[in-house]
Enzyme design. Structure first.
Site, PDB file in Angstrom:
ATOM      1  N   GLN A 223       0.824  -1.206   0.000  1.00 18.44           N
ATOM      2  CA  GLN A 223       0.000   0.000   0.000  1.00 18.44           C
ATOM      3  C   GLN A 223       0.865   1.266   0.000  1.00 18.44           C
ATOM      4  OE1 GLN A 223      -2.879  -2.252   3.157  1.00 18.44           O
ATOM      5  NE2 GLN A 223      -3.217  -0.060   3.050  1.00 18.44           N
ATOM      6  N   ARG A 370      -8.452  -1.023   8.368  1.00 20.41           N
ATOM      7  CA  ARG A 370      -9.483  -0.079   7.929  1.00 20.41           C
ATOM      8  C   ARG A 370      -9.746   0.980   8.995  1.00 20.41           C
ATOM      9  NH1 ARG A 370     -14.420  -1.602   3.858  1.00 20.41           N
ATOM     10  NH2 ARG A 370     -14.599   0.483   3.069  1.00 20.41           N
ATOM     11  N   CYS A 371      -8.661   1.556   9.486  1.00 23.08           N
ATOM     12  CA  CYS A 371      -8.850   2.621  10.468  1.00 23.08           C
ATOM     13  C   CYS A 371      -7.595   3.463  10.554  1.00 23.08           C
ATOM     14  CB  CYS A 371      -9.214   2.057  11.828  1.00 23.08           C
ATOM     15  SG  CYS A 371      -7.875   1.689  12.926  1.00 23.08           S
ATOM     16  N   GLU A 741     -12.877   4.559   5.859  1.00 24.46           N
ATOM     17  CA  GLU A 741     -12.909   3.668   7.018  1.00 24.46           C
ATOM     18  C   GLU A 741     -14.054   3.920   7.980  1.00 24.46           C
ATOM     19  OE1 GLU A 741      -9.288   5.132   8.316  1.00 24.46           O
ATOM     20  OE2 GLU A 741      -8.066   3.838   7.061  1.00 24.46           O
TER      21      GLU A 741
END
Ligand code: CDP
Length: 796
Positions: A223, A370-371, A741
């Site tokens: 990523q 996802r945060c 998110e």
């Protein structure tokens, strides 16, 4: 004056433009790491430890070397001769690449085989004889700090115990005072269990070292390609300009593809040694057992309350289980990520947070699944605490939240932990949500159902997430500031190529970044191609995680387009033979203020940049922008769920779910809705069904898709999404806040709150996630909390 372009028609801001990347994905034409085959390519497999904690007494790879088709067997000992047995982590710790002295978690990398094909490599792994001497195992913070606990990181010179850090933030004295003045003190302790981001595509890399050019090219599932380039340059001591990291299409990341994994390092070393491309593609169990887990924190807190419902102060303590290596990717300044963003939406005079991090015999944890760096845990605790406090006060859940919200006119607002929030309409979002769910009617139905033995419940959760890490004053990873970038080249025919330092893993950047250019320049979005993920071509950036892309790189896109527009204005003045001051702009066109019919389009300006520029002007129409955000963006959301719990079986069903998200200006409303639906689905999965834990021997229980369930459309409830509240971010160039998110961050508490509300038993304050039917049944039947540290409770 001619009609300005219709922004929606050219795919600008607010257009629900179809995702351009989907045209290759739905045709099966995506290009993932595993799709790439290079001439002469070899394959690598990893031998993993079966034990969670053991001393390695010997590794004998003789039999593996003898298997035809095996080219190389890498062990920790060999890595050590090149100073590569250990590597630095993103949190200033070290991590074993291949184990030398001990194994410290089940699934740890012990050796690698490189062979003609993956099957030979796998067979050869099994032919490596490793002798282990088992050691005592630690699987939670309580065991980690117990007297006589084995020291997991005895490789570190000054490490006498299993504690990684003690950290604190907030106002201790003010908080103590608040508790002295409180009428009511409400307490809550819970465990946010380990979870795994589990992207559909596992991790992998293909390293290709070319001795003739000295160039190393690595295709990989990362990523953050530029960070990997820097890490490879430092760890392998290779010159950075001779390293090219290419992140092709990625099948989901969710934070799992941020860390540097041993597999990447080994494939690179193998390619350098063998001078052939080496491919490593992880299998599912390898991914689930050994790559970055998330959460695994114990949250203990209390709230000081006045009788009338005013919150006076909050105390929180976090015990974080990081696994065997402290490998979290997070801003260096904050040991427990942005956990202290808790309660940012509420007007609370004082708060204090203490945190302790410990090692355990588990794979490294703490990735921001996802945060934005532990915000999920913070918001979960916040909203579970809000529900517990309202219940202790005997107040209505919604009213208690409303009266403590930061008021619209109170921005900018300094949170009790020191963040500066800048905008929001919290009460309005709550009102929209309550109306949509039919709050008053539901409460009446609930009463009536309860009289007949049916358990209905309603759970509210709100969240405000600090997105867009972050400004260089405070945010860095290993000292590298967290800005981002965009480079825009407008060709002479008015078509353009845009490159950014971020890397989409399914979020749709190829679609939305072009929309920002369309908004700024009036170029149709279809005329702008977007490229990310190649460090030889993309400008330096920190990558995509923590929903930072729109707040940081999205802003850079707007800023680079504005630089282009400024030059185009000069070209327009030259073409129109007027001074720049006499020129006006409407979408896609400059015109003379006093004669609006005399104008030139942005495309005409582009042609002039290559064919008819004024004397002294540098030719071409291209530029780069690096964007250092002044602050984080603060989206807000309200999630409300209604459920029915079956007291006989503990099974619970979602009746309705409403989501009200305010992420400022929406670039692409359809993509935003997709992000929210995906996040709510993951929130539902975490709260209801995903269970991955460790038994007392450190065996990972649930590292497969029979136990660790990914919800399909069949299990997932319907969601009703609301977009009517829009509070633009005051400092973002297009007013956007992050969204990727939010629903995964705020969603879980809504589900848990709803089930606890349905049970309606003051003795049941908490059931730890996942709310499996047997846990719910036990709580209902025995009137007790179901919380505790694995392996004390593994429920199975
Ligand atoms: O960093 P990441 O891409 O995961 O998260 P994000 O910046 O929140 O963006 C997720 C997707 O939603 C991207 O395609 C964004 O451009 C889009 N988005 C949008 O259309 N409007 C917003 N206000 C925020 C994001």
């Amino acid at each position: 004056m001619t009609q300005a372009l219709d922004e929606i028609k050219i795919g600008g801001l607010g257009a629900s433009r179809k995702r351009v990347e989907d045209s290759r994905f739905i045709r099966g034409k995506g290009n993932y790491t595993d799709d790439i085959t290079l001439p002469g390519m070899l394959h690598m497999e990893i031998l993993r430890s079966p034990l969670a904690h053991a001393r390695i007494t010997s590794i004998d790879a003789t039999r593996a070397w003898q298997i035809p088709g095996v080219h190389l067997v890498l062990t920790g000992e060999m890595m050590a001769t090149r100073n590569l047995a250990w590597m630095p982590t993103l949190s200033y710790d070290t991590q074993a690449v291949l184990a030398t002295d001990k194994v410290r978690f089940q699934g740890q990398e012990v050796a690698c085989v490189i062979a003609d094909d993956p099957y030979i490599a796998k067979d050869a792994c099994e032919a490596i004889d490793v002798e282990y001497e088992p050691l005592g195992v630690i699987v939670n913070p309580e065991q980690a700090v117990a007297d006589g606990a084995p020291v997991i990181r005895d490789d570190k010179e000054n490490q006498q115990d299993n504690v990684i850090y003690h950290w604190e933030v907030g106002d201790k004295t003010g908080t103590d005072l608040a508790f002295e003045q409180a009428d009511v003190v409400s307490k809550l302790r819970l465990h946010y269990p380990r979870s795994h981001p589990s992207p559909i595509e596992c991790c992998g890399s293909i390293a290709d070292f070319n001795r003739a050019t000295s160039k190393l090219t690595v295709y990989m599932t990362t990523q953050a390609p530029h960070i990997i380039r820097a890490a490879v340059a430092m760890v392998a001591e290779l010159p950075e300009h001779m390293i090219r990291i290419i992140s092709p299409d990625i099948g989901g990341g969710f934070g799992n593809k941020v860390p540097v994994y041993p597999g990447y390092v080994c494939s690179i070393l193998a390619s350098i040694l063998l001078e052939r491309p080496v491919k490593w593609i992880e299998d599912k169990s390898g991914n689930l057992i050994s790559t970055g887990f998330a959460r695994d924190v114990y949250l203990d807190g209390e709230m000081a309350l006045r009788k009338d419902g005013k919150i006076l102060g909050v105390r929180m303590h976090t015990d974080a289980d990081h696994g065997a290596f402290f490998a979290d990717a997070q801003p260096s300044k904050f040991k427990i990520g942005l956990m202290h963003s808790a309660f940012a939406a509420y007007d609370i005079p004082a708060a204090h947070l203490t945190a302790r991090g410990t090692y355990s015999n588990k794979a490294p944890g703490g990735v921001a699944y996802r945060c934005s760096f532990r915000v999920t845990e913070a918001m979960f605790f916040q909203e579970r605490m809000m529900q517990a406090a309202a219940a202790d006060l005997g107040m209505d859940q919604a009213e208690f939240r409303r009266m403590n919200f930061v008021a619209d006119e109170a921005f900018p607002h300094r949170t009790p932990f020191g963040f500066l929030t800048d905008s929001g309409q919290y009460a309005k979002c709550l009102d929209v949500g309550l109306k949509a769910i039919g709050y008053a009617d539901f409460r009446a139905q609930q009463q009536e159902a309860r009289a007949r033995g049916r358990l209905l419940g309603l759970g509210i959760s709100t969240m405000t997430e600090p997105l867009g890490a972050g400004n260089s004053r405070e945010y860095d990873i290993l000292g590298i500031k967290m800005f981002d970038s965009a480079e825009l080249k407008v060709h002479m025919t008015g078509k353009a190529i845009l490159r950014t330092g971020t890397k989409s893993q399914g979020q749709g950047h190829e679609t939305t970044w072009a929309q920002i250019v369309a908004h700024e320049l009036g170029l149709p979005a279809d005329d702008v191609v977007v490229e990310e993920g190649d460090t030889d071509t993309a400008p330096f950036g920190m990558g995509t995680y923590a929903s930072r892309s729109t707040p940081v790189a999205g802003a850079a896109v707007a800023m680079v387009a504005r630089k282009i527009k400024a030059k185009a204005r000069k070209l327009a003045a030259h073409l129109l033979e007027v001074s720049e001051e006499d020129i006006e702009w409407e979408l896609g066109r400059f015109y003379v203020r006093s004669a609006p019919d005399r104008g030139v389009t942005i495309q005409e300006c582009a042609m002039a940049a290559y064919s008819n520029m004024p004397d002294g002007m540098e030719p071409g129409l291209e530029n780069t922008a690096y964007y250092d955000p002044p602050n984080l963006t603060w989206p807000f959301a309200v999630y409300i769920v209604t459920v029915e719990v079956d007291p006989q079986t503990g099974v619970w069903d979602v009746l309705n779910m409403v989501a009200v998200d305010d992420c400022g200006v929406r670039i692409n409303p359809m993509i935003v809705e997709g992000q929210i639906m995906g996040g709510l689905t993951e929130a539902y999965a975490m709260s209801s069904m995903q269970f991955i834990t460790f038994d007392a021997d450190g065996n990972c229980v649930g590292a497969n898709y029979l136990d660790y369930l990914l919800p399909t459309a069949w299990e997932t409830p319907g969601f009703e999404l609301h977009s009517e509240v829009v509070t633009p971010c005051p400092h973002h160039p297009i007013g956007a806040k992050g969204i990727g998110e939010c629903a995964a961050v705020g969603g879980p508490a809504a589900f848990v709150n709803a089930v606890i509300d349905a049970i309606g038993d003051r003795a049941v304050r908490n059931i730890d996630m996942p709310l499996l039917p047997d846990r719910v049944w036990e709580a209902v039947t025995y009137h007790r909390d179901i919380s505790g540290a694995p392996p004390v409770r593994t429920d199975g």
